[in-house]
Each structure stands twice: as C-alpha cells, then as structure tokens.
Scaffold this motif. Structure first.
Motif, PDB file in Angstrom:
ATOM      1  N   LEU A 180      -4.676  -6.091  -4.157  1.00 43.79           N
ATOM      2  CA  LEU A 180      -5.596  -5.589  -3.139  1.00 43.79           C
ATOM      3  C   LEU A 180      -5.174  -4.210  -2.637  1.00 43.79           C
ATOM      4  CD1 LEU A 180      -6.237  -8.835  -1.032  1.00 43.79           C
ATOM      5  CD2 LEU A 180      -7.745  -7.769  -2.711  1.00 43.79           C
ATOM      6  N   ALA A 181      -3.866  -4.029  -2.440  1.00 44.00           N
ATOM      7  CA  ALA A 181      -3.366  -2.737  -1.982  1.00 44.00           C
ATOM      8  C   ALA A 181      -3.605  -1.656  -3.029  1.00 44.00           C
ATOM      9  CB  ALA A 181      -1.874  -2.848  -1.652  1.00 44.00           C
ATOM     10  N   ALA A 182      -3.368  -1.994  -4.297  1.00 45.92           N
ATOM     11  CA  ALA A 182      -3.563  -1.015  -5.364  1.00 45.92           C
ATOM     12  C   ALA A 182      -5.040  -0.651  -5.511  1.00 45.92           C
ATOM     13  CB  ALA A 182      -3.018  -1.559  -6.680  1.00 45.92           C
ATOM     14  N   ILE A 183      -5.914  -1.652  -5.395  1.00 41.74           N
ATOM     15  CA  ILE A 183      -7.344  -1.400  -5.532  1.00 41.74           C
ATOM     16  C   ILE A 183      -7.841  -0.471  -4.430  1.00 41.74           C
ATOM     17  CG2 ILE A 183      -9.588  -2.506  -5.209  1.00 41.74           C
ATOM     18  CD1 ILE A 183      -8.563  -2.625  -8.013  1.00 41.74           C
ATOM     19  N   ILE A 236       3.294   5.819  -2.928  1.00 42.46           N
ATOM     20  CA  ILE A 236       4.482   6.583  -3.335  1.00 42.46           C
ATOM     21  C   ILE A 236       4.530   6.738  -4.844  1.00 42.46           C
ATOM     22  CG2 ILE A 236       7.013   6.521  -3.441  1.00 42.46           C
ATOM     23  CD1 ILE A 236       6.991   5.226  -0.681  1.00 42.46           C
ATOM     24  N   LEU A 237       4.236   5.645  -5.565  1.00 42.26           N
ATOM     25  CA  LEU A 237       4.238   5.707  -7.028  1.00 42.26           C
ATOM     26  C   LEU A 237       3.168   6.672  -7.545  1.00 42.26           C
ATOM     27  CD1 LEU A 237       4.750   1.938  -7.964  1.00 42.26           C
ATOM     28  CD2 LEU A 237       6.391   3.796  -8.245  1.00 42.26           C
ATOM     29  N   GLN A 238       1.973   6.618  -6.952  1.00 41.25           N
ATOM     30  CA  GLN A 238       0.895   7.505  -7.402  1.00 41.25           C
ATOM     31  C   GLN A 238       1.220   8.962  -7.091  1.00 41.25           C
ATOM     32  OE1 GLN A 238      -1.357   6.363  -9.239  1.00 41.25           O
ATOM     33  NE2 GLN A 238      -1.323   4.184  -8.838  1.00 41.25           N
ATOM     34  N   ARG A 239       1.876   9.187  -5.943  1.00 40.81           N
ATOM     35  CA  ARG A 239       2.207  10.552  -5.552  1.00 40.81           C
ATOM     36  C   ARG A 239       3.316  11.136  -6.412  1.00 40.81           C
ATOM     37  NH1 ARG A 239       4.388  11.149   0.408  1.00 40.81           N
ATOM     38  NH2 ARG A 239       6.161  10.184  -0.664  1.00 40.81           N
ATOM     39  N   ARG A 240       4.236  10.298  -6.832  1.00 44.67           N
ATOM     40  CA  ARG A 240       5.364  10.782  -7.632  1.00 44.67           C
ATOM     41  C   ARG A 240       4.991  10.988  -9.092  1.00 44.67           C
ATOM     42  NH1 ARG A 240      10.698   7.394  -5.483  1.00 44.67           N
ATOM     43  NH2 ARG A 240      10.762   8.333  -3.382  1.00 44.67           N
ATOM     44  N   TYR A 241       3.968  10.294  -9.549  1.00 48.46           N
ATOM     45  CA  TYR A 241       3.558  10.424 -10.953  1.00 48.46           C
ATOM     46  C   TYR A 241       2.079  10.790 -11.024  1.00 48.46           C
ATOM     47  CZ  TYR A 241       7.922   7.836 -11.383  1.00 48.46           C
ATOM     48  OH  TYR A 241       9.231   7.428 -11.274  1.00 48.46           O
ATOM     49  N   PRO A 242       1.703  11.966 -10.513  1.00 46.42           N
ATOM     50  CA  PRO A 242       0.278  12.343 -10.495  1.00 46.42           C
ATOM     51  C   PRO A 242      -0.307  12.575 -11.882  1.00 46.42           C
ATOM     52  CG  PRO A 242       1.644  14.199  -9.842  1.00 46.42           C
ATOM     53  CD  PRO A 242       2.566  13.014  -9.944  1.00 46.42           C
ATOM     54  N   ILE A 243       0.542  12.968 -12.841  1.00 48.48           N
ATOM     55  CA  ILE A 243       0.047  13.216 -14.198  1.00 48.48           C
ATOM     56  C   ILE A 243      -0.524  11.942 -14.804  1.00 48.48           C
ATOM     57  CG2 ILE A 243       0.670  13.988 -16.509  1.00 48.48           C
ATOM     58  CD1 ILE A 243       0.620  16.187 -14.437  1.00 48.48           C
ATOM     59  N   GLU A 244       0.088  10.803 -14.489  1.00 54.66           N
ATOM     60  CA  GLU A 244      -0.416   9.530 -15.011  1.00 54.66           C
ATOM     61  C   GLU A 244      -1.830   9.255 -14.506  1.00 54.66           C
ATOM     62  OE1 GLU A 244       1.014   7.219 -17.096  1.00 54.66           O
ATOM     63  OE2 GLU A 244       2.518   8.757 -17.496  1.00 54.66           O
ATOM     64  N   LEU A 259       0.840  -1.204   0.000  1.00 56.16           N
ATOM     65  CA  LEU A 259       0.000   0.000   0.000  1.00 56.16           C
ATOM     66  C   LEU A 259       0.876   1.255   0.000  1.00 56.16           C
ATOM     67  CD1 LEU A 259      -2.910   1.061   0.137  1.00 56.16           C
ATOM     68  CD2 LEU A 259      -2.700   1.048   2.635  1.00 56.16           C
ATOM     69  N   LYS A 260       1.927   1.239   0.812  1.00 60.00           N
ATOM     70  CA  LYS A 260       2.851   2.373   0.852  1.00 60.00           C
ATOM     71  C   LYS A 260       3.563   2.530  -0.476  1.00 60.00           C
ATOM     72  CE  LYS A 260       6.851   4.188   3.381  1.00 60.00           C
ATOM     73  NZ  LYS A 260       7.815   3.922   4.496  1.00 60.00           N
ATOM     74  N   ARG A 261       3.977   1.414  -1.060  1.00 57.20           N
ATOM     75  CA  ARG A 261       4.662   1.449  -2.353  1.00 57.20           C
ATOM     76  C   ARG A 261       3.757   2.040  -3.436  1.00 57.20           C
ATOM     77  NH1 ARG A 261       3.915  -2.001  -6.343  1.00 57.20           N
ATOM     78  NH2 ARG A 261       5.478  -2.223  -7.980  1.00 57.20           N
ATOM     79  N   THR A 262       2.492   1.604  -3.459  1.00 64.42           N
ATOM     80  CA  THR A 262       1.546   2.108  -4.456  1.00 64.42           C
ATOM     81  C   THR A 262       1.286   3.599  -4.259  1.00 64.42           C
ATOM     82  OG1 THR A 262       0.475  -0.070  -4.526  1.00 64.42           O
ATOM     83  CG2 THR A 262      -0.748   1.793  -5.443  1.00 64.42           C
ATOM     84  N   PHE A 294      -8.117  -1.843 -14.311  1.00 62.13           N
ATOM     85  CA  PHE A 294      -7.179  -1.503 -13.250  1.00 62.13           C
ATOM     86  C   PHE A 294      -6.665  -2.779 -12.570  1.00 62.13           C
ATOM     87  CE2 PHE A 294      -9.141   2.889 -12.880  1.00 62.13           C
ATOM     88  CZ  PHE A 294      -7.988   3.553 -13.297  1.00 62.13           C
ATOM     89  N   VAL A 295      -7.577  -3.690 -12.249  1.00 59.69           N
ATOM     90  CA  VAL A 295      -7.204  -4.930 -11.561  1.00 59.69           C
ATOM     91  C   VAL A 295      -6.289  -5.781 -12.447  1.00 59.69           C
ATOM     92  CG1 VAL A 295      -8.068  -7.075 -10.560  1.00 59.69           C
ATOM     93  CG2 VAL A 295      -9.302  -4.927 -10.176  1.00 59.69           C
ATOM     94  N   MET A 296      -6.641  -5.896 -13.721  1.00 58.16           N
ATOM     95  CA  MET A 296      -5.817  -6.679 -14.643  1.00 58.16           C
ATOM     96  C   MET A 296      -4.417  -6.087 -14.754  1.00 58.16           C
ATOM     97  SD  MET A 296      -8.640  -7.459 -17.625  1.00 58.16           S
ATOM     98  CE  MET A 296      -7.389  -8.059 -18.757  1.00 58.16           C
ATOM     99  N   GLY A 297      -4.331  -4.758 -14.750  1.00 58.60           N
ATOM    100  CA  GLY A 297      -3.027  -4.108 -14.831  1.00 58.60           C
ATOM    101  C   GLY A 297      -2.163  -4.369 -13.618  1.00 58.60           C
ATOM    102  N   ASN A 298      -2.796  -4.572 -12.453  1.00 55.29           N
ATOM    103  CA  ASN A 298      -2.040  -4.809 -11.224  1.00 55.29           C
ATOM    104  C   ASN A 298      -1.300  -6.134 -11.244  1.00 55.29           C
ATOM    105  OD1 ASN A 298      -2.972  -2.402 -10.103  1.00 55.29           O
ATOM    106  ND2 ASN A 298      -4.770  -3.371  -9.202  1.00 55.29           N
ATOM    107  N   VAL A 299      -1.733  -7.074 -12.052  1.00 58.54           N
ATOM    108  CA  VAL A 299      -1.091  -8.391 -12.109  1.00 58.54           C
ATOM    109  C   VAL A 299      -0.399  -8.602 -13.452  1.00 58.54           C
ATOM    110  CG1 VAL A 299      -1.429 -10.888 -11.949  1.00 58.54           C
ATOM    111  CG2 VAL A 299      -2.756  -9.361 -10.480  1.00 58.54           C
ATOM    112  N   ALA A 300      -1.179  -8.622 -14.525  1.00 62.64           N
ATOM    113  CA  ALA A 300      -0.630  -8.956 -15.837  1.00 62.64           C
ATOM    114  C   ALA A 300       0.421  -7.952 -16.302  1.00 62.64           C
ATOM    115  CB  ALA A 300      -1.765  -9.032 -16.853  1.00 62.64           C
TER     116      ALA A 300
END
Length: 257
Positions: A107-110, A14-22, A9-12, A70-76
């Motif tokens: 689950l953390a990403a969702i 951080i990634l979302q915060r660093r790349y808000p444009i995405e 959850l923390k990792r996700t 979104f869910v498919m992207g989290n794994v595949a």
C-alpha cells in the motif's frame, strides 16, 4: 499500523530518491514498448489506420497491466529478494507478522507508484492521441484492481516461500494478465461473460474501460461484482500465503535460499 505504513512509505521514498534512474528507466521502457507496438500496427494498417475508442480501451488495459506488475513486484519480488539477502526470516519474526508487513508495504509503495503509472498514462496519451475521461468515481474500480492485484501477488509470494525461485512462473502470470486486461472480455455474452466475472481483475478492467474510454456512467451491479471479485482473490491470496508460511516453518526452509 499507521506507524508501520508511514515507516514503509518513508522507506519506499528513500529508495526511489536514491535510485532515480531505475524509476525513469521503468517509465521509458514501459512507454516505449507500447508506442513501438502502436507504430507497428499503424504501419501494417497503412493510411486507413483508425481505432477510435478501441485505442482508448487498449491504452487502459496496457497501463492497468503496468499497475498490476508494480503491485506484484511489491510482494512477490520482495520475498525473493529478502530470501536472497537473508532477511526474510526477520519479517516473519516482527510483531506485525509477515502478511501485514507485505500488505502495508504494498500500500505504501502504491501511494508513490500511482504517480509513475499516471506519468506512463499521460505520456502514452500524448504520443498516441488517445483521449480518456477521469471521473471521480474512478477510485472505486481502482480499489478493486488493487485488491485483486495484491491477491495474485500473495499467491505468487506463497510459491516463492516454498520454492524460492519463481521468476519464470511469474512471467507466465504477467503475460496471462496482459491477455485478460487488454482484451475487452466484458463485451462478450453468455457463458463467456460469466467466466469474465470470475477471472481476476477482469470485471474491474471492464468498468475502467466503460468509464474512461466510452464515457459511460458507473454501473452499480458491475462495481458490486468487481468488489466481490477483488475481495475473493485477496482473501485467497492471503490464505494461501499463510498456508505456505506454515509449511515453510514446518519444513525449516523459511530462512533458507
């Protein structure tokens, strides 16, 4: 497991915060595609354009499709990315195992991505004038959606382990799911109704349309079918993923690209 969940959850976050444009870009593109189709349909139909609760059903199917992507992207997608960066083998050597890592990561990403999906839904409702209900029991079919979506994600992930590049196949899955989720198959009868119960996530989509678009009460039989559907596809996905993992290790291609 709890420690792993909060770490992911923390990792996700951080990634979302660093790349808000995405994040903003995904929301804008997703909303723009639907609104463009909505304006085109209204132009073709002219002044007589009236959809009623059918518009609500279409909105639910489209937003639900976005959630599944979104869910498919989290794994595949992550498996393909880890293979490209050379870190895929490290996940399989962890103490938790690859299946648990990817499932907990999803689950953390969702947990965060549900906020994006809600933003997409509210924006589409504002632009199109759609009116949806949000009863508390909504959480039950939503859980079955996530189970089925993760099952499909693991099936594609299994193919990604063996073939590395499955982007085009993933596109086929995505548009196939758009057809299943946007079409009210639950309104059919006879064999078509039975077939709809066997297709992935379709029973859950029907329940969500009934609750949110038509204001109906939760049907216990339908939610039981949706739970069985979600469990079966999740188990199938994890089983195929483990089988692909053994094959990849046997062929020595787990860490390759």
């Amino acid at each position: 497991m709890t420690e792993l969940f909060f770490a992911e959850l923390k990792r996700t976050w951080i990634l979302q915060r660093r790349y808000p444009i995405e994040v903003v870009g995904i929301i804008i593109v997703t909303v723009s595609i639907f609104y463009g189709l909505f304006l085109s349909a209204r132009y073709v139909a002219g002044a007589s354009f009236q959809l009623g609760d059918r518009l609500d059903s279409i909105v639910i199917g489209y937003v639900l499709w976005s959630l599944v992507l979104f869910v498919m992207g989290n794994v595949a997608n992550r498996i393909q990315y880890e293979a490209q960066t050379g870190t895929l083998e490290q996940l399989f050597l962890s103490q938790f195992g690859a299946v648990k890592v990817f499932l907990i990561r999803s689950l953390a990403a969702i947990t965060l991505q549900l906020a994006f999906v809600l933003s997409i839904l509210l924006t589409i409702m504002l632009l199109t004038g759609s009116r949806l209900d949000f009863p508390p029991v909504l959480i039950l079919p939503l859980i079955t959606v996530l189970m089925g979506a993760n099952g499909i994600a693991f099936i594609i992930g299994a193919l990604a382990l063996l073939f590395k590049q499955v982007s085009q196949l993933q596109v086929i899955f995505q548009f196939g799911l758009l057809f299943l989720l946007a079409t009210p198959i639950e309104a059919s009868t006879g064999f078509a109704r039975v077939l709809a119960s066997l297709l992935p996530i379709t029973p859950s989509a029907g329940i969500l349309r009934a609750l949110m678009a038509r204001g109906e009460n939760l049907n216990l039989t339908h939610i039981a079918i949706a739970f069985i559907n979600g469990v079966v596809y999740l188990a199938l996905g994890i089983g195929l993923f483990r089988l692909a993992e053994r094959q990849a290790k046997k062929r020595g291609i787990l860490g390759g690209y």
